[in-house]
Design a protein around this motif. Sequence first.
Motif, short mmCIF file in Angstrom:
data_model
loop_
_atom_site.label_atom_id
_atom_site.label_comp_id
_atom_site.label_asym_id
_atom_site.label_seq_id
_atom_site.Cartn_x
_atom_site.Cartn_y
_atom_site.Cartn_z
N MET A 25 0.83 -1.20 0.00
CA MET A 25 0.00 0.00 0.00
C MET A 25 0.87 1.25 0.00
SD MET A 25 -2.87 1.35 -0.07
CE MET A 25 -3.69 2.86 0.33
N ALA A 26 1.93 1.25 0.77
CA ALA A 26 2.84 2.40 0.81
C ALA A 26 3.50 2.63 -0.54
CB ALA A 26 3.90 2.20 1.90
N LEU B 232 3.87 5.91 -5.50
CA LEU B 232 3.78 6.09 -6.94
C LEU B 232 2.67 7.06 -7.31
CD1 LEU B 232 4.27 2.38 -8.06
CD2 LEU B 232 5.92 4.25 -8.29
N ALA B 233 1.54 6.99 -6.62
CA ALA B 233 0.44 7.91 -6.88
C ALA B 233 0.83 9.34 -6.52
CB ALA B 233 -0.79 7.50 -6.08
N THR B 234 1.55 9.52 -5.44
CA THR B 234 1.99 10.85 -5.03
C THR B 234 2.94 11.45 -6.05
OG1 THR B 234 1.72 10.27 -2.70
CG2 THR B 234 3.13 12.15 -3.19
N GLN B 235 3.88 10.64 -6.55
CA GLN B 235 4.81 11.14 -7.57
C GLN B 235 4.06 11.52 -8.85
OE1 GLN B 235 7.66 7.89 -7.86
NE2 GLN B 235 9.21 9.19 -6.92
N ALA B 236 3.13 10.68 -9.28
CA ALA B 236 2.38 10.98 -10.50
C ALA B 236 1.51 12.22 -10.32
CB ALA B 236 1.51 9.78 -10.89
N TRP C 120 -0.30 1.43 -11.38
CA TRP C 120 -0.81 1.31 -10.01
C TRP C 120 -2.30 1.64 -9.92
CZ3 TRP C 120 -2.79 5.97 -8.94
CH2 TRP C 120 -2.22 7.09 -9.54
N GLY C 121 -2.88 2.27 -10.95
CA GLY C 121 -4.29 2.62 -10.90
C GLY C 121 -4.63 3.73 -11.88
N ARG C 122 -5.37 4.75 -11.40
CA ARG C 122 -5.88 5.80 -12.25
C ARG C 122 -5.65 7.16 -11.58
NH1 ARG C 122 -10.11 3.11 -13.06
NH2 ARG C 122 -11.06 3.61 -11.09
N GLU D 68 -6.62 6.91 -7.73
CA GLU D 68 -7.39 5.74 -7.30
C GLU D 68 -6.68 4.47 -7.69
OE1 GLU D 68 -10.84 6.48 -9.65
OE2 GLU D 68 -11.84 7.60 -8.06
N GLU D 69 -6.83 3.44 -6.87
CA GLU D 69 -6.33 2.12 -7.23
C GLU D 69 -7.19 1.57 -8.36
OE1 GLU D 69 -4.51 -0.13 -3.57
OE2 GLU D 69 -6.56 0.47 -3.11
N ALA D 70 -6.73 0.49 -8.99
CA ALA D 70 -7.49 -0.13 -10.07
C ALA D 70 -8.87 -0.58 -9.58
CB ALA D 70 -6.72 -1.31 -10.64
#
Length: 110
Positions: A41-42, A47-51, A74-76, A91-93
């Motif tokens: 989860m971390a 990855l979401a934070t960087q994107a 990792w998701g959307r 968001e996750e997939a």
Amino acid sequence: MRSRSVRGFTLLEVLIALAILEVGLVGTVGVLVLAHRDLSMAERLHLATQAAASAADSLIADGVSGPGGEETAWGRLRWSADEVGVVLIAEEASGAKLLEWSIPLPPPAP
């Protein structure tokens, strides 16, 4: 006659030791499973934070307005930008929300 002294452990002692060992091992495996879940989860959150940071920088620098989004490993990542600010949602997939940022834009220079 001499009495023989018996050395070693009885079967009951061995079974009790094995039961105690089993409890310890099951607890350790449980902790490892939870640690793996939290670490995964971390990693997705990282990855979401960087994107999201990269997208926010680009949207603000380019002055883009309107909604948009992109699919990632990792998701959307979805965003909406207007003259007031930028809103980013990762968001996750599965659809579970990882993060939501609302970034106000500075007022225009006089």
